[in-house]
Design a protein around this motif. Structure first.
Motif, PDB file in Angstrom:
ATOM      1  N   UNK A  16     -11.500  -0.272  -3.079  1.00 42.15           N
ATOM      2  CA  UNK A  16     -12.376  -0.002  -2.232  1.00 42.15           C
ATOM      3  C   UNK A  16     -12.383  -0.459  -0.869  1.00 42.15           C
ATOM      4  N   UNK A  17     -12.241   0.140   0.079  1.00 36.97           N
ATOM      5  CA  UNK A  17     -11.838  -0.336   1.457  1.00 36.97           C
ATOM      6  C   UNK A  17     -13.292  -0.779   2.025  1.00 36.97           C
ATOM      7  N   UNK A  18     -14.196  -1.829   1.626  1.00 33.14           N
ATOM      8  CA  UNK A  18     -15.169  -2.403   2.191  1.00 33.14           C
ATOM      9  C   UNK A  18     -15.354  -2.836   3.393  1.00 33.14           C
ATOM     10  N   UNK A  19     -14.192  -3.061   4.138  1.00 36.99           N
ATOM     11  CA  UNK A  19     -14.140  -3.710   5.321  1.00 36.99           C
ATOM     12  C   UNK A  19     -13.499  -2.649   6.360  1.00 36.99           C
TER      13      UNK A  19
ATOM     14  N   UNK B  95     -17.840 -10.049   6.041  1.00 34.90           N
ATOM     15  CA  UNK B  95     -18.403  -8.775   6.615  1.00 34.90           C
ATOM     16  C   UNK B  95     -17.969  -7.556   5.782  1.00 34.90           C
ATOM     17  N   UNK B  96     -18.735  -6.763   5.717  1.00 34.28           N
ATOM     18  CA  UNK B  96     -18.655  -5.484   5.130  1.00 34.28           C
ATOM     19  C   UNK B  96     -18.468  -4.208   6.658  1.00 34.28           C
ATOM     20  N   UNK B  97     -17.537  -3.264   6.378  1.00 35.03           N
ATOM     21  CA  UNK B  97     -17.672  -2.416   7.609  1.00 35.03           C
ATOM     22  C   UNK B  97     -16.733  -1.227   7.031  1.00 35.03           C
ATOM     23  N   UNK B  98     -17.226  -0.537   5.989  1.00 36.20           N
ATOM     24  CA  UNK B  98     -16.577   0.460   5.362  1.00 36.20           C
ATOM     25  C   UNK B  98     -16.712   1.628   6.120  1.00 36.20           C
ATOM     26  N   UNK B  99     -15.720   2.683   5.732  1.00 41.35           N
ATOM     27  CA  UNK B  99     -15.904   3.908   6.510  1.00 41.35           C
ATOM     28  C   UNK B  99     -17.079   4.774   6.133  1.00 41.35           C
TER      29      UNK B  99
ATOM     30  N   UNK C 266       0.948  -1.386   0.092  1.00 41.09           N
ATOM     31  CA  UNK C 266       0.051  -0.031   0.050  1.00 41.09           C
ATOM     32  C   UNK C 266       0.797   1.313   0.060  1.00 41.09           C
ATOM     33  N   UNK C 267       0.555   2.163  -0.836  1.00 45.70           N
ATOM     34  CA  UNK C 267       1.275   3.560  -0.931  1.00 45.70           C
ATOM     35  C   UNK C 267       0.842   4.667  -0.683  1.00 45.70           C
ATOM     36  N   UNK C 268      -0.773   4.483  -0.555  1.00 43.06           N
ATOM     37  CA  UNK C 268      -1.649   5.759  -0.252  1.00 43.06           C
ATOM     38  C   UNK C 268      -2.756   5.196  -0.022  1.00 43.06           C
ATOM     39  N   UNK C 269      -3.458   6.232   0.828  1.00 42.24           N
ATOM     40  CA  UNK C 269      -4.849   5.792   1.191  1.00 42.24           C
ATOM     41  C   UNK C 269      -5.747   7.365   1.305  1.00 42.24           C
ATOM     42  N   UNK C 270      -6.780   7.231   0.819  1.00 40.89           N
ATOM     43  CA  UNK C 270      -7.659   8.540   0.915  1.00 40.89           C
ATOM     44  C   UNK C 270      -9.207   8.384   0.914  1.00 40.89           C
ATOM     45  N   UNK C 271      -9.718   8.851   1.545  1.00 43.63           N
ATOM     46  CA  UNK C 271     -11.266   8.605   1.738  1.00 43.63           C
ATOM     47  C   UNK C 271     -11.688   7.097   2.010  1.00 43.63           C
ATOM     48  N   UNK C 272     -12.380   6.366   0.942  1.00 45.81           N
ATOM     49  CA  UNK C 272     -12.289   5.059   1.142  1.00 45.81           C
ATOM     50  C   UNK C 272     -11.551   4.047   0.268  1.00 45.81           C
ATOM     51  N   UNK C 273     -10.646   4.735  -0.266  1.00 46.84           N
ATOM     52  CA  UNK C 273      -9.676   4.094  -1.291  1.00 46.84           C
ATOM     53  C   UNK C 273      -8.414   3.841  -0.612  1.00 46.84           C
ATOM     54  N   UNK C 274      -7.846   2.768  -1.086  1.00 39.73           N
ATOM     55  CA  UNK C 274      -6.384   2.456  -0.850  1.00 39.73           C
ATOM     56  C   UNK C 274      -5.725   2.088  -2.270  1.00 39.73           C
ATOM     57  N   UNK C 275      -4.808   2.672  -2.552  1.00 38.12           N
ATOM     58  CA  UNK C 275      -3.711   2.092  -3.663  1.00 38.12           C
ATOM     59  C   UNK C 275      -2.634   1.510  -3.501  1.00 38.12           C
ATOM     60  N   UNK C 276      -2.261   0.545  -4.383  1.00 36.00           N
ATOM     61  CA  UNK C 276      -0.805  -0.203  -3.948  1.00 36.00           C
ATOM     62  C   UNK C 276       0.159   0.428  -4.899  1.00 36.00           C
ATOM     63  N   UNK C 277       1.191  -0.242  -4.927  1.00 31.43           N
ATOM     64  CA  UNK C 277       2.490   0.075  -5.717  1.00 31.43           C
ATOM     65  C   UNK C 277       2.395  -0.036  -7.135  1.00 31.43           C
ATOM     66  N   UNK C 278       1.392  -0.494  -7.476  1.00 31.14           N
ATOM     67  CA  UNK C 278       1.201  -1.175  -8.936  1.00 31.14           C
ATOM     68  C   UNK C 278       0.172  -0.192  -9.541  1.00 31.14           C
ATOM     69  N   UNK C 279      -0.505   0.711  -8.541  1.00 35.49           N
ATOM     70  CA  UNK C 279      -1.346   1.784  -9.045  1.00 35.49           C
ATOM     71  C   UNK C 279      -2.783   0.941  -9.145  1.00 35.49           C
ATOM     72  N   UNK C 280      -3.018   0.153  -8.576  1.00 40.47           N
ATOM     73  CA  UNK C 280      -4.406  -0.557  -8.298  1.00 40.47           C
ATOM     74  C   UNK C 280      -5.170   0.182  -7.271  1.00 40.47           C
ATOM     75  N   UNK C 281      -6.449   0.384  -7.536  1.00 39.56           N
ATOM     76  CA  UNK C 281      -7.056   0.925  -6.246  1.00 39.56           C
ATOM     77  C   UNK C 281      -8.171   0.000  -5.833  1.00 39.56           C
TER      78      UNK C 281
END
Length: 436
Positions: free
Chosen positions: A33-36, A409-413, A16-31
């Motif tokens: 949705x942080x549903x948990x 389980x779902x537990x999003x922001x 993981x290289x960055x996280x913003x709002x409800x999204x986490x992005x990995x080093x390959x650029x894939x985003x």
């Protein structure tokens, strides 16, 4: 080759290289949705400027001071504010680094309370089967999930376990009628069998979390359980590590039933995962009783100002921006849409929960509720399919009989937008359908 002993050793983890709002992005650029919300942790969302600023400001003030030598303005201010929303009378918080430490603190606090009252024989704590309260030994001992306990059973055995409050697989012969009364009678029999003067406390999550996938008890459960404990002089510990701070659509899970425990534990959502922090909170009566003799307990990082400062920023965010109500309203919408979209999937046995804490139980046979065999790894397949589509879900297994059973389980922001919520439902349904 990594020199990290990762929690997952059967696959390579993305970075993981960055996280913003409800999204986490990995080093390959894939985003994703942080549903948990990670492990049902993140409530106010990733990258919140107010929480980051609170951490930075506190680090400019104090970094580490020992809890026996100093208090801090950050800690005192947070304690005063959080006391106004805790489901306790005249609450006093004992800050620690997370949920497991909070539970250990609560157990010791219950023991210290009875010692201070001259009831040294009250040593046993009653938990529930299929429960989870943490991975330290005391917390694991009161937990009832056999898969987690089994490797360490030679070190466990001090606690007792009452039936789980698990409506989908309820042990009450008269279910769904009188479930609260049945559970209360079972608890009363257990207390009487071992002797009321030997039982120190009863601990349970208001809504079953990681081990039962947002299992909501019947409405008559908590009032009946608390009444039994009060009659027997047994302290009530509400484990709000997962359910606390808006996760269930109320400030705390027990608020759904207007009950007042003696001790509350908190973790996860206290800082929305930004820094390690949690606490055990005692009612004024418990605190005053224990304070007369002192509390033999402590951690190096307890009572730290950094955690309190970030927790206070999270508390303000939840309160000032109406995020607890957002959790209640949007969570109900997501649960309803999931239920409707999965109604024709024969392997979906139950969709349940409160607020932004939603569980989906997967079964081989919906009519009989027969679980899949564990070797099918159905939960793992669903989580993997979701991850491939850019959605993170939380998983649990073994709840049906100690070995078999599949849950996601779902537990999003709580800051999830309506469009993001629709995407969450869409990707969850697609992942389940792809496996089922």
């Amino acid at each position: 080759m990594s020199h990290v002993f990762h929690r997952v050793v059967d696959r390579v983890l993305p970075t993981a290289v960055r996280a913003q709002g409800v999204w986490i992005e990995d080093a390959d650029g894939k985003r994703y949705l942080d549903g948990a919300g990670g492990a049902i942790v993140v409530g106010v969302g990733h990258g919140d400027p107010a929480l980051i600023a609170a951490a930075e400001d506190q680090l400019h003030r104090t970094q580490y001071v020992h809890g026996t030598m100093f208090t801090t303005e950050a800690l005192e201010a947070y304690a005063d504010d959080v006391a106004t929303v805790l489901p306790l009378d005249d609450a006093h918080i004992y800050p620690v680094s997370g949920g497991s430490e909070a539970v250990e603190t609560a157990l010791k606090l219950a023991r210290a309370y009875h010692l201070a009252r001259g009831a040294a024989g009250r040593v046993t704590v009653i938990g529930r089967r299929s429960s989870y309260h943490g991975n330290t030994l005391g917390a694991l001992d009161v937990s009832g999930k056999e898969q987690l306990r089994k490797p360490y059973t030679p070190w466990l055995g001090r606690s007792l376990h009452a039936p789980a409050a698990y409506e989908y697989r309820c042990g009450n012969p008269g279910h769904p009628a009188g479930c609260g009364a049945w559970h209360a009678a079972e608890l009363q029999r257990m207390i009487e069998s071992y002797g009321p003067d030997t039982i120190a406390a009863f601990i349970a999550e208001p809504i079953g979390g990681a081990t039962l996938g947002a299992a909501v008890p019947s409405d008559d459960y908590w009032p009946a359980i608390v009444e039994v404990c009060r009659r027997s002089g047994v302290l009530v510990i509400a484990d709000e590590v997962m359910t606390g701070f808006g996760r269930s659509g109320r400030w705390f899970g027990v608020d759904h039933w207007d009950v007042r425990p003696d001790i509350v534990t908190a973790g996860k959502g206290t800082t929305s995962g930004y820094v390690p922090f949690g606490f055990a909170a005692a009612s004024g009566e418990v605190f005053e009783t224990v304070a007369e003799r002192g509390f033999v307990h402590g951690f190096t990082w307890s009572h730290n100002g950094l955690g309190a400062a970030v927790a206070h920023a999270a508390l303000r965010r939840l309160r000032d921006d109406g995020l607890v109500e957002r959790s209640r309203v949007l969570g109900a919408t997501i649960a309803r849409e999931l239920d409707e979209a999965l109604a024709d999937v024969p392997n979906v046995g139950d969709v349940r929960g409160r607020g932004m804490m939603i569980g989906i139980e997967l079964v081989r046979d919906r009519e009989t509720k027969e679980p899949f065999a564990r070797q099918k790894r159905v939960t793992e397949q669903v989580v993997a399919a979701a991850r491939e589509s850019g959605l993170l879900l939380y998983s649990s297994t073994g709840h049906a009989d100690g070995t078999n059973g599949d849950l996601v389980m779902l537990g999003p922001p709580f800051i999830l937008s309506d469009d993001e919520a629709a995407l969450l439902v869409e990707r969850t349904v697609a992942a389940i359908r792809s496996v089922a």
